[in-house]
Design an enzyme around this catalytic site. Structure first.
Site, short mmCIF file in Angstrom:
data_model
loop_
_atom_site.label_atom_id
_atom_site.label_comp_id
_atom_site.label_asym_id
_atom_site.label_seq_id
_atom_site.Cartn_x
_atom_site.Cartn_y
_atom_site.Cartn_z
N GLY A 1 0.73 -1.25 -0.15
CA GLY A 1 -0.02 0.12 0.04
C GLY A 1 0.69 1.51 -0.04
O GLY A 1 1.95 1.25 -0.13
N ASN A 2 0.35 2.47 0.25
CA ASN A 2 1.15 3.55 0.35
C ASN A 2 0.48 4.39 1.51
O ASN A 2 -0.70 4.17 1.93
CB ASN A 2 1.22 4.25 -1.02
CG ASN A 2 -0.23 4.89 -1.47
OD1 ASN A 2 -0.81 5.48 -0.83
ND2 ASN A 2 -0.73 4.05 -2.53
#
Ligand code: C5P
Length: 242
Positions: A46-47
């Site tokens: 993810g980020n």
């Protein structure tokens, strides 16, 4: 009792509504947040996008009268009043959700931080630790939603929907954002340098620069995300001839 922030949002929307309704009835599609790309049933890539900028755009657009559909990646933010929300997890799901609705929208604002790559294989069961000292994971390119929207629009031979992209960079913003504007084929690009004070992921402020084809960059001062959203929407309203 519902959350105080929801009551405050609803009250400020009612007050704003009396002020500015320049997007009255305009169908807008806004994406927000990160995407999560699953490695196995418990892990993902993810980020650090919080979704706050996209949610601010949805909130302010609804307050200005727009009919907003918000395609939200995995975030823990309340739905702004009057906004229709569709929750998605991965880039693939976001791509499907957006392309199912783009032809009905007057503008699409892609504020989401879509994962560029995803694991080529999602393990059906939780991956176990082995004896190896290192582990290689193969990634494959995710669909570029914004570039695809521009291609779909070209194929239809029209100029609708208006396409707005975001560029979060760390240094060299002007050069990278101008190149991205051309590469993605969008009408407006909102750039921000996430390494600058006040513009980091998760904060409530942002220093953005607006880029449009054939126009010089328009750098804005440090603003709250709601104020920055209003400045972006001012440009969207002008481009839509409102
Ligand atoms: O290339 P980059 O990821 O920096 O581009 C950012 C812009 O492109 C954002 O508007 C983002 O929402 C959009 N994007 C997309 N699909 C991707 C990657 C980014 O629509 N796979």
């Amino acid at each position: 009792m519902i959350e105080a922030s929801v009551i405050v949002d609803a009250a400020s929307n009612i007050l704003d509504a009396a002020a500015k309704r320049d997007l009255d009835g305009v169908a807008l599609l806004v994406t927000a947040g990160p995407t999560h790309e699953e490695l196995d049933p418990v892990r993902y890539l993810g980020n650090r996008s919080s979704g706050k900028m996209g949610f601010a755009l949805a909130r302010r657009a609804a307050a200005r009268g727009a009919r907003v559909t918000l395609i939200a990646g995995p975030v823990s933010l309340p739905t702004p009043p009057g906004v229709t929300r569709v929750d998605v997890t991965s880039a693939r799901e976001m791509h499907e959700a957006v392309t199912a609705r783009d032809t009905e929208a007057r503008a699409v604002i892609m504020a989401a931080a879509v994962a560029d790559y995803r694991p080529s294989v999602r393990a059906a069961e939780k991956m176990k630790k082995g004896e190896e000292q290192s582990l290689a994971i193969t990634l494959e390119l995710s669909p570029d939603i914004l570039a695809d929207l521009a291609a779909r629009r070209r194929a239809r031979g029209g100029s609708t929907p208006l396409l707005v992209g975001f560029a979060a960079e760390t240094g060299g913003l002007d050069e990278k954002a101008q190149a991205k504007l051309g590469r993605k084929g969008c009408d407006l690009l909102v750039g921000n340098d996430v390494s600058e004070p006040g513009s980091a992921f998760g904060g409530d402020t942002n220093r953005i620069t607006l880029y449009a084809p054939g126009a010089p960059p328009d750098p804005l001062p440090l603003l709250t995300k709601d104020e920055a959203a209003d400045r972006v929407l001012d440009r969207v309203a002008a481009l839509l001839g409102r």
